[in-house]
Design an enzyme around this catalytic site. Structure first.
Site, PDB file in Angstrom:
ATOM      1  N   GLY A  61      -1.218   8.563  -7.345  1.00 21.87           N
ATOM      2  CA  GLY A  61      -1.290   8.525  -5.830  1.00 21.87           C
ATOM      3  C   GLY A  61      -2.811   7.595  -5.461  1.00 21.87           C
ATOM      4  N   CYS A  92      -1.764   9.823 -14.100  1.00 21.29           N
ATOM      5  CA  CYS A  92      -3.018   9.272 -13.248  1.00 21.29           C
ATOM      6  C   CYS A  92      -3.663   9.959 -12.282  1.00 21.29           C
ATOM      7  CB  CYS A  92      -2.456   7.962 -12.709  1.00 21.29           C
ATOM      8  SG  CYS A  92      -3.851   6.627 -12.427  1.00 21.29           S
ATOM      9  N   TYR A  93      -3.485  10.043 -11.004  1.00 21.75           N
ATOM     10  CA  TYR A  93      -3.845  10.892  -9.900  1.00 21.75           C
ATOM     11  C   TYR A  93      -3.401  12.380 -10.289  1.00 21.75           C
ATOM     12  CZ  TYR A  93      -5.241  13.090  -5.633  1.00 21.75           C
ATOM     13  OH  TYR A  93      -5.919  13.905  -4.636  1.00 21.75           O
ATOM     14  N   HIS A 225       0.351   4.951 -16.855  1.00 17.60           N
ATOM     15  CA  HIS A 225       1.808   5.238 -16.046  1.00 17.60           C
ATOM     16  C   HIS A 225       2.974   4.990 -17.063  1.00 17.60           C
ATOM     17  CE1 HIS A 225       0.389   5.462 -12.049  1.00 17.60           C
ATOM     18  NE2 HIS A 225      -0.534   4.760 -12.350  1.00 17.60           N
ATOM     19  N   GLU A 227       5.888   5.727 -16.570  1.00 14.13           N
ATOM     20  CA  GLU A 227       7.265   5.547 -15.897  1.00 14.13           C
ATOM     21  C   GLU A 227       7.535   4.105 -15.703  1.00 14.13           C
ATOM     22  OE1 GLU A 227       4.435   6.758 -14.873  1.00 14.13           O
ATOM     23  OE2 GLU A 227       4.221   6.505 -12.542  1.00 14.13           O
ATOM     24  N   ASP A 283      28.780   2.376  -1.731  1.00 14.34           N
ATOM     25  CA  ASP A 283      28.260   3.534  -1.349  1.00 14.34           C
ATOM     26  C   ASP A 283      29.519   4.222  -0.487  1.00 14.34           C
ATOM     27  OD1 ASP A 283      26.378   2.853  -2.369  1.00 14.34           O
ATOM     28  OD2 ASP A 283      25.104   2.573  -0.572  1.00 14.34           O
ATOM     29  N   LYS A 428      21.337   4.494  -6.862  1.00 10.70           N
ATOM     30  CA  LYS A 428      22.441   3.717  -6.670  1.00 10.70           C
ATOM     31  C   LYS A 428      23.395   3.633  -8.093  1.00 10.70           C
ATOM     32  CE  LYS A 428      24.489   0.094  -4.262  1.00 10.70           C
ATOM     33  NZ  LYS A 428      24.585   0.322  -2.712  1.00 10.70           N
ATOM     34  N   GLU A 571      17.065 -11.211   2.259  1.00 14.08           N
ATOM     35  CA  GLU A 571      17.983 -12.065   3.477  1.00 14.08           C
ATOM     36  C   GLU A 571      16.799 -12.676   4.286  1.00 14.08           C
ATOM     37  OE1 GLU A 571      21.256 -11.575   4.184  1.00 14.08           O
ATOM     38  OE2 GLU A 571      21.929 -10.044   2.877  1.00 14.08           O
TER      39      GLU A 571
HETATM   40  N1  GLN Z   1      -6.548   6.540  -7.019  1.00 12.97           N
HETATM   41  C1  GLN Z   1      -6.639   7.277  -8.309  1.00 12.97           C
HETATM   42  C2  GLN Z   1      -7.635   6.101  -8.944  1.00 12.97           C
HETATM   43  O1  GLN Z   1      -7.724   5.142  -8.600  1.00 12.97           O
HETATM   44  C3  GLN Z   1      -5.310   7.298  -8.799  1.00 12.97           C
HETATM   45  C4  GLN Z   1      -4.578   6.149  -9.073  1.00 12.97           C
HETATM   46  C5  GLN Z   1      -3.199   6.399  -9.654  1.00 12.97           C
HETATM   47  O2  GLN Z   1      -2.743   7.404  -9.624  1.00 12.97           O
HETATM   48  N2  GLN Z   1      -2.419   5.274 -10.091  1.00 12.97           N
HETATM   49  O3  GLN Z   1      -7.887   6.209 -10.213  1.00 12.97           O
END
Ligand code: GLN
Length: 573
Positions: A61, A92-93, A225, A227, A283, A428, A571
């Site tokens: 986040g 992360c966050y 991350h 993901e 869809d 999708k 587009e």
């Molecule tokens: N804001 C937090 C940071 O800067 C988390 C960032 C994130 O979740 N990508 O460390």
């Protein structure tokens, strides 16, 4: 009720703290075969409990946990996790939130870390391995024990794959091939003191807490991350978390989904009827097939020919639908004149969209009367997909406005219809897999997307029947050529744009021409969020240009659009 509850399959909950990658976490879980859903980070504990997850992932986040405005899980969440021994993965966050809530420390660091890093996994000692293995508990809410845990590292695995990481690293890393492995970071804050009971199980040169674990409680945190595809072995990491640590059984697939969803639709619809506006797009076609299979003649489709469809599209779509969905009731309504009349003199793109949207509703309503369709107390089928749902539920902070999506916005209220959205839990690619499962032809399932307002937003400037006809011909030639050359399936979306007020001089058959210019555009993309212009072979471009100029009266110049998204959009309008 979540579809997974009806399907009686294991599920993972993702709590969203507003990361732009939250939807990717959901996708990764589902690609692994485990159903996952996103909820706001501050979702109340009853809703979280009712979801009965096998494990919970806390997303990244944009906030900093120590800020006043920062989002947090409800306090009861931490009790719930503790009582149920819920496996947890903070990203992360999410890691920072976990650390903050469990009494560690998070601080701003001098420099933001953005990009690749090398993650070095640590070997656990015998004691740590024992502790980790003893933590063989399953979320009490489900009452079902988790899958058997490999008590000792499986030596065969290493044998099979000589390059695999050491068997003594944490189970979260098993099956990974490289140590160090490349991960992707995007953070400014960092954990400066671990919460009690946590330890580092992997590090990067700049982060001693790149991956942390509470072995007894099976809580994990990643500073990077997993993901995103920039993290080379991220999917394996997520797979290990949801399959090995949460013990989820991968049983999410479109065969199960189709079966359960049709049952559910039958129950919900009963003896009532369902109307649907079909466009021939993926869809609405898949949704129609599902409905037709579930309730047969109680489903009625209507295709409105706005005059802004592609060449022969109206009749072709009807024919295709009838062929692929035998017995489907669908009518095509010719409303071309109404649309050209309403669009006369309009050049502003937003105005065009509004006029088309409004008129579409009117025509659909009129068609239901003319065709004597059973509207009273019925449903309207909408092809809403999960990304639209995510868009409206994800956590965006206090200042965000929530956007609601409706394919045919305005209709249900006006006609007093109840909305039916059978695809609202699907991405999708899942819709495509469902289409194949329902026996729809590949050509329908893999069609490029086509915008709701149709060719209108590709005719820059005023829309007239003549200009629509010119564009339609050029578009048809372009699509024909890229199908023949084999490029169609490599392209995400391809179309022709008719340029306004640009006329240029040419010579044809020894006489001067002064005609319109068009631009052809093709993009390569996997998610339509970002796109690169497609590197079209020169010979294909040459054939398109020569055929368009020779065969379409009114166009004497063809350009190729070489802009990427961002900063351009796919587009033009
Ligand atoms: N804001 C937090 C940071 O800067 C988390 C960032 C994130 O979740 N990508 O460390």
């Amino acid at each position: 009720m979540a579809i997974a509850e009806e399907m009686h399959i294991d599920r993972i909950l993702i709590l969203d703290f507003g990361s732009q990658y939250s939807h990717l976490i959901v996708r990764r879980c589902r690609e692994i075969g485990v159903y996952a859903e996103l909820m706001r980070c501050d979702t109340n504990i009853d809703d979280i409990r009712n979801f009965s997850a096998k494990g919970i992932i806390l997303s990244g986040g944009p906030y900093s946990v120590y800020e006043e405005e920062a989002p947090h899980c409800v306090p009861a969440f931490w009790q719930y996790v503790d009582q149920t021994h819920m496996p947890l993965l903070g990203i992360c966050y999410g890691l920072q939130e976990m650390t903050y809530a469990l009494k560690g420390k998070v601080s701003a660091s001098a420099k933001r870390e953005y990009g690749h890093a090398e993650l070095m996994m640590k070997e656990l000692n015998a004691e740590e391995r024992k502790l980790d293995n003893q933590a063989n508990h399953s979320p009490a809410v489900n009452g079902v024990p988790t899958a058997p845990r490999d008590s000792e590292p499986d030596p065969n695995q290493v044998h099979d794959n000589p390059t695999a990481v050491s068997p003594n690293v944490h189970r979260l890393f098993q099956g990974l091939v490289h140590n160090p492995t490349r991960v992707w970071m995007s953070h400014g804050d960092k954990v400066t003191q671990l919460a009690p009971g946590f330890q580092a199980i992997a590090v990067t040169p700049s982060s001693e807490y790149a991956c942390v674990a509470h072995l007894e409680k099976q809580m994990f945190g990643l500073q990077f991350h997993p993901e995103v595809t920039h993290t080379d072995e991220g999917t394996q990491l997520i797979r290990n978390f949801i399959l090995k640590i949460c013990g989820a059984v991968p049983s999410w697939n479109m065969k199960n989904f189709a079966h359960t969803e049709m049952e559910r639709l039958r129950r919900q619809i009963g003896e009532r009827h369902v109307l649907g506006a079909l466009s021939g797009g993926v869809d609405s076609t898949v949704a129609a097939a599902l409905l037709h299979k579930a309730i047969g003649h109680k489903f009625h489709g209507v295709l409105i020919d706005t005059g802004l469809l592609r060449m022969h599209e109206g009749p072709e779509v009807i024919q295709r639908l009838k062929q692929h969905i035998p017995g489907l009731q669908v009518d095509c309504i010719d409303a071309t004149q109404e649309f050209f009349d309403a669009l006369k003199g309009v050049t502003d793109p937003e105005k065009k969209r509004k006029i088309i949207g409004g008129l579409f509703i009117e025509c659909f309503e009129k068609a239901t009367k003319e065709l004597h369709l059973p509207v009273e107390g019925g449903f309207l089928l909408q092809g809403t997909l999960y990304p639209d749902v995510i868009e409206s539920i994800s956590f965006k902070g206090p200042s965000a406005t929530i956007k609601t999506h409706h394919n045919v916005g305005g209709l249900p209220a006006k006609m007093k219809l109840q909305v039916l959205e059978p695809l609202r839990e699907l991405f999708k690619d899942e819709v495509r897999a469902l289409g194949m499962e329902l026996g729809i032809d590949r050509s329908s399932v893999w069609r490029h997307p086509f915008p709701g307002p149709g060719l209108a937003i590709r005719i820059l400037g005023e829309i007239t029947r003549e200009r629509a006809d010119i564009l339609r011909q050029a578009d048809d030639i372009f699509l024909d050529e890229i199908r023949k050359s084999g490029d169609y399936d490599k392209i995400g979306q391809a179309f022709v744009v008719l340029l306004p007020d640009v006329k240029s001089v040419g010579v044809m058959g020894d006489s001067r021409t002064y005609e319109m210019a068009c631009c052809i555009r093709a993009v390569a993309t996997s998610d339509f969020m970002t796109a690169d212009w497609y590197h079209m072979p020169y010979d294909v471009l040459a054939r398109c240009s020569s055929r368009i100029i020779n065969e379409v009266t009114g166009i004497n110049r063809v350009c190729y659009d070489i802009s990427s998204k961002p900063p351009a959009t796919i587009e033009w309008e």
